[in-house]
Design an enzyme around this catalytic site. Structure first.
Site, PDB file in Angstrom:
ATOM      1  N   GLU D 151       0.903  -1.143  -0.074  1.00 61.59           N
ATOM      2  CA  GLU D 151      -0.103  -0.014   0.076  1.00 61.59           C
ATOM      3  C   GLU D 151       0.867   1.126  -0.021  1.00 61.59           C
ATOM      4  OE1 GLU D 151      -2.280   0.322   3.510  1.00 61.59           O
ATOM      5  OE2 GLU D 151      -4.020   1.888   2.573  1.00 61.59           O
ATOM      6  N   HIS D 153       1.002   4.794   0.854  1.00 55.21           N
ATOM      7  CA  HIS D 153       0.332   5.642   1.848  1.00 55.21           C
ATOM      8  C   HIS D 153       1.226   6.634   2.536  1.00 55.21           C
ATOM      9  CE1 HIS D 153      -1.913   6.403   5.610  1.00 55.21           C
ATOM     10  NE2 HIS D 153      -2.813   5.587   5.187  1.00 55.21           N
ATOM     11  N   ASP D 183      -3.243   4.523  -1.929  1.00 50.82           N
ATOM     12  CA  ASP D 183      -4.227   4.919  -0.949  1.00 50.82           C
ATOM     13  C   ASP D 183      -4.253   6.455  -1.168  1.00 50.82           C
ATOM     14  OD1 ASP D 183      -5.024   4.303   2.295  1.00 50.82           O
ATOM     15  OD2 ASP D 183      -4.585   6.498   1.867  1.00 50.82           O
ATOM     16  N   HIS D 226      -7.201   2.506  -2.439  1.00 48.94           N
ATOM     17  CA  HIS D 226      -7.921   2.862  -1.140  1.00 48.94           C
ATOM     18  C   HIS D 226      -8.362   4.060  -1.584  1.00 48.94           C
ATOM     19  CE1 HIS D 226      -6.552  -0.193   2.186  1.00 48.94           C
ATOM     20  NE2 HIS D 226      -7.341  -0.896   1.480  1.00 48.94           N
ATOM     21  N   GLU D 262     -12.369   3.890   2.431  1.00 45.03           N
ATOM     22  CA  GLU D 262     -11.400   3.387   3.682  1.00 45.03           C
ATOM     23  C   GLU D 262     -11.765   4.585   4.520  1.00 45.03           C
ATOM     24  OE1 GLU D 262      -7.363   1.421   4.936  1.00 45.03           O
ATOM     25  OE2 GLU D 262      -7.299   3.206   4.017  1.00 45.03           O
TER      26      GLU D 262
HETATM   27 MN   LIG Z   1      -5.514   2.544   3.331  1.00 44.95          MN
END
Ligand SMILES: [Mn+2]
Ligand SMILES: [Mn+2]
Lengths: 291, 135, 135, 291
Positions: D151, D153, D183, D226, D262
């Site tokens: 991910e 992020h 994300d 995400h 999310e």
């Molecule tokens: Mn996330």
């Protein structure tokens, strides 16, 4: 003093949070934590798919009882006499309704039933054919090893036509399959104002109450008591019901059976409140019973 | 799990039958402590965004089966269980728009161990909730 | 269901082994959003009625099995799952008296996708609750 | 404009009330009510007895998917490199940990995984042997038909050594079994102050963010996004993340896959709050996607 009185708790005590913050496992764990050994369930509340009850549910129930060290103390059920608008259930229909619950109670291990009858007036006089269908169900009760106990609850008093009729019936039939459940609401001495009810709590009108000593001649017909409580204070004392006198009377007269804590006070919908009240009540019972 | 409110936020959506939006639905839970035989349900009143819904446009979905209000009164062997919300279906072509809506519900029921004069009165209040509908 | 607090009211009782009260126990839930391998649990501190409990008097019961704090660090294939409270057992002969008690708990754990310097720091707060013990 | 972008929701969004006021069924119903078609679960959170997963649980999972009309969109799992204090997992141990989740994800029907790697510093640099164990797991990923996606992020940015290394690895291995999960926290433009975080919310320090256009050359490696959101206002607008630009970019460049809502904002522990925020977010996505 030696006695055979046992402590139990009604799952009804948690009804305002049932399904919201407590499931049946949580209720049973809460009861187990108090050291009580018996549980009351209400068929129509706690059997998830009532009136259907699967073998899997029954197996699970017995496993839970073992896990939480509890025994079945009382099974609440109803003869729903005004089931259909505009008429009362017939005697035959009432017996069928009773038998369905006898079977289920038996499978779940209950021997004492709180049998709520339909009523016909504000003083809670039972339906006129109660003798017929109770008499018609006595053989079935024996077959399934269960005892029907109408609940004696305020505003009913012990010195009343209703109690007289029940006792007369029991003696005439000479049966042990019909008896009484005494709810301690009938002994209330303190004023409701001490309880601190909120505006959403359901309260009956003020009413007359019985003296504890009036219970003595009836004790032989009492298979179970609802140890009703409305508020336990922080010193583990009930504020409106004379518990000391009640418990001493029961011990003195060698009554045996389950005292089932039944909370019906304020704030029952507040998470954790009923649990705390039940624990306080069980501490009081433990102190008064000496175990 | 149940939400503590009578009107549940889960289950609020438009009802699609054969790719057509035939109405909307939402879930309510039984506020009473014990299950009701369907014949004990005496009446229901619903308002959506302040407007009353006609009784004939309402159906009850209980344990996956749909009933018109009229059909309930004959059914004395099936319960609306306390842990199972009922889905209330309201017939209205096109359903509701995306966004918040005010839902009001009041239902009444008989209980045979209570005095008979309470049969059309027994209720656990008038319930109101603002719910968000996606589609 | 879980109570929202870390320290659960259910499960608080004296621990009886062979008819002797060997201590007391209470349940805590994992306040983290994902389960922990037991070896990720780095430390726990407990106070009862203001007094610190010695680490060697503490055991963890997870999924029905008891572990001393020291044993946890080798167990990398069993999880403390988020929906399963752990029972904390405290060894103290005679247990606690009937009545209310103040319980305080703080536990820490590592999380490998967070910077390593957080390993001994990661915690979801110091938790305190007053619980009623019957016996 | 035609596109193949689908709406999903991560069960993580409800983590602060999971087990307290919502169970997995409730989460799935909530998602179903939004019209989203995909769900993300976190293995270590939502599989009740993880790492154990019984056949009964798997059957139940598939029944739930059918009932709530959802498909498995992403499966979150971890290579817990600091599993044991004082040392990092070996390459072999890491592969074993990956394989266990590949098997479970496969049984549950997931084809895209959010694979969280252990890190070694404050800028979230992955463990030094990541190439070895990811490479060692590629064959297993193919066998179990799953795609590992670390991910991306915040505080990570797209123009960084980490992204460069991942892309280089993918191209060198010429694999479709390792990709990226983006994300949207990395695109945050608004200040955290707009979100209204409380003192108990976990917040990273202020950090640099990427421009949405920087995502374009990477899209071919992105298997899942995400759709992070911190606060949806009452007009169904996210207050700090430039959703309009992000979605337009994805549509314009023919990206296909799941946008997974999310929620990571304030008041997530308040009953019903996350549900309401997720619904608002799905309304926004529906408006921007046109479906
Ligand atoms: Mn996330
Ligand atoms: Mn009672």
């Amino acid at each position: 003093m030696e006695h055979k009185i046992k402590r139990g708790v009604s799952a009804y005590s948690y009804n305002k949070v049932f399904g919201v913050s407590m499931d049946l496992d949580d209720i049973m764990q809460d009861i187990c934590d108090t050291g009580a050994t018996g549980i009351e369930i209400l068929a129509n509340s706690h059997i998830v798919k009532y009136p259907d009850v699967t073998d899997a549910w029954i197996d699970d129930w017995h496993q839970k009882l073992t896990h939480f060290k509890l025994e079945p103390a009382e099974y609440g059920h109803w003869v729903e006499s005004r089931l259909y608008k505009g008429r009362e259930l017939t005697t035959k229909e009432s017996i069928a309704m009773l038998e369905r619950d006898f079977k289920t109670a038996n499978k779940l291990g209950f021997k004492v039933l709180r049998t709520k009858l339909g009523v016909i007036d504000d003083t809670l006089t039972p339906v006129s054919n109660w003798r017929e269908f109770i008499k018609g169900a006595l053989g079935l009760a024996e077959k399934y090893d269960v005892r029907m106990c109408p609940e004696i609850h305020s505003p009913t008093i012990l010195d009343s036509r209703m109690i007289h009729d029940y006792v007369e019936f029991i003696e005439k039939e000479n049966t042990e399959f019909f008896g009484l459940n005494i709810d301690f609401s009938i002994f209330q001495t303190g004023d409701n104002a001490l309880v601190g009810f909120g505006e959403n709590d359901f309260l009956g009108p003020p009413c007359e109450h019985s003296k504890v000593e009036e219970l003595v001649p009836l004790l032989k017909y009492v298979y179970c008591c609802h140890a009703k409580f409305l508020r336990m204070d922080e010193n583990f004392r009930e504020v409106v019901i004379p518990y000391e006198e009640i418990i001493q009377t029961l011990i003195k007269h060698n009554w045996e059976g389950y005292l089932i804590s039944e909370y019906e006070g304020a704030k029952a919908e507040v998470t954790g409140h009923a649990s705390d009240q039940v624990k306080r009540h069980q501490i009081m019972l433990k102190n008064l019973l000496g175990k | 799990m149940l939400e503590k409110e009578c009107i549940q936020s889960r289950g609020f959506k438009n009802t699609v039958v054969d790719q057509e939006v035939v109405g909307f639905q939402f879930d309510i839970r039984l506020m009473y402590y014990r299950g009701l035989w369907l014949s004990q349900i005496r009446s229901i009143h619903i308002k959506v965004d302040g407007e009353a819904v006609r009784l004939e446009d309402i159906s009850w979905e209980i344990n996956g089966k749909l009933y018109k209000q009229d059909e309930l009164k004959e059914i004395g062997d099936i319960q609306w269980n306390v842990l199972e919300p009922a889905s209330i279906h309201v017939n209205v072509l096109g359903g509701l728009t995306t966004g918040y809506h005010d839902i009001e519900v009041d239902y009444r029921f008989s209980s045979s161990y209570m005095p008979p004069n309470m049969d059309e009165v027994l209720s656990y209040g008038n319930h109101k909730r603002k719910l968000l509908l996606v589609s």
